[in-house]
Design an enzyme around this catalytic site. Structure first.
Site, short mmCIF file in Angstrom:
data_model
loop_
_atom_site.label_atom_id
_atom_site.label_comp_id
_atom_site.label_asym_id
_atom_site.label_seq_id
_atom_site.Cartn_x
_atom_site.Cartn_y
_atom_site.Cartn_z
N ARG A 102 50.06 -17.34 69.38
CA ARG A 102 49.82 -17.70 67.98
C ARG A 102 48.39 -18.18 67.84
NH1 ARG A 102 52.35 -21.41 63.57
NH2 ARG A 102 50.84 -23.09 63.42
N THR A 106 44.51 -18.92 62.18
CA THR A 106 44.99 -17.96 61.17
C THR A 106 46.51 -17.93 61.07
OG1 THR A 106 45.13 -16.12 62.74
CG2 THR A 106 42.99 -16.52 61.69
N ASP A 198 57.03 -27.18 68.22
CA ASP A 198 56.65 -25.98 68.96
C ASP A 198 57.60 -25.81 70.13
OD1 ASP A 198 55.31 -24.38 71.07
OD2 ASP A 198 53.63 -24.37 69.67
N ASP A 201 55.96 -25.55 73.65
CA ASP A 201 55.48 -26.83 74.15
C ASP A 201 56.64 -27.71 74.61
OD1 ASP A 201 52.93 -26.04 73.54
OD2 ASP A 201 52.62 -27.46 71.90
#
Length: 211
Positions: A102, A106, A198, A201
């Protein structure tokens, strides 16, 4: 597009553990393994089977096995956490890989790996990724699969955001979705709200590589 929301109490309990910010990596992984197995169980409900005779200690019974196991395709990196749960349910499945990162500026997907059979026209595919946010990564993955002829694709995502579900439904790809929940929105950073943060993570620790 067919959407199955697995709202079983045990699935909801594991999802709650994954959402909880106090859950450390090991607790998060354990809950993800359990929930992943539950979702794969549901995704496999309509797979083709064949019958055969099997001998019990007492008599002959009718046995059941999958006619052809699906190919499990995790979207790396977070999708790797769903491979072992999938194989615990379907141990004779093959595994392909799609790597997508990712871009934090953006929010667009950045592909970097694909390891898939050339011809997938006769394959059932389970593409696994804990999160369906904007849908960008999954749509890129679906294009790769369809370019190889795949026509029977199930996306297995633990947490889905409504914008991603809409993007999937409007894509025209031959895909159905199995998920534990559909959350309402994304925040300014394109994270699912309320979501669980996330997933990569929380599985493996923060990345220190920036694309």
């Amino acid at each position: 597009m067919d959407i199955t929301i697995v709202d079983h109490p045990l699935a909801a309990a594991r999802l709650t553990i994954m959402r909880d910010r106090r859950s450390d990596n090991s607790v998060f992984r354990a809950a993800l393994r359990d929930l992943g197995a539950m979702l794969i169980y549901e995704a496999a409900r309509d797979l083709d089977v064949e019958r055969f005779d099997t001998e019990t200690p007492v008599a002959t019974a009718t046995g059941t096995r999958l006619r052809k196991p699906p190919i499990i395709v995790p979207v790396i990196r977070a999708g790797l956490g769903m491979v072992d749960p999938a194989l615990s349910m379907i141990p004779d499945a093959q595994v392909g890989f799609i790597g997508i990162a990712r871009d934090e500026e953006t929010h667009e997907p950045v592909p970097y790996l694909e390891a898939l059979p050339e011809d997938m026209s006769d394959e059932t595919v389970f593409i696994v990724d804990p999160m369906l946010a904007t849908g960008g990564s999954l749509l890129h993955s679906l294009k790769l699969l369809c370019d190889r002829g795949a026509k029977d694709i199930t996306a297995v995502c633990m947490v889905s955001a409504q914008p991603g579900v809409d993007a999937l439904a409007n894509s025209g790809y031959p895909v159905r979705l199995v998920t534990a929940t559909v959350d309402p929105e994304l925040n300014a950073d394109a994270y699912i709200v309320p979501g669980l943060g996330d997933a990569g993570d929380r599985l493996y620790g923060p990345r220190n590589i920036h694309l």
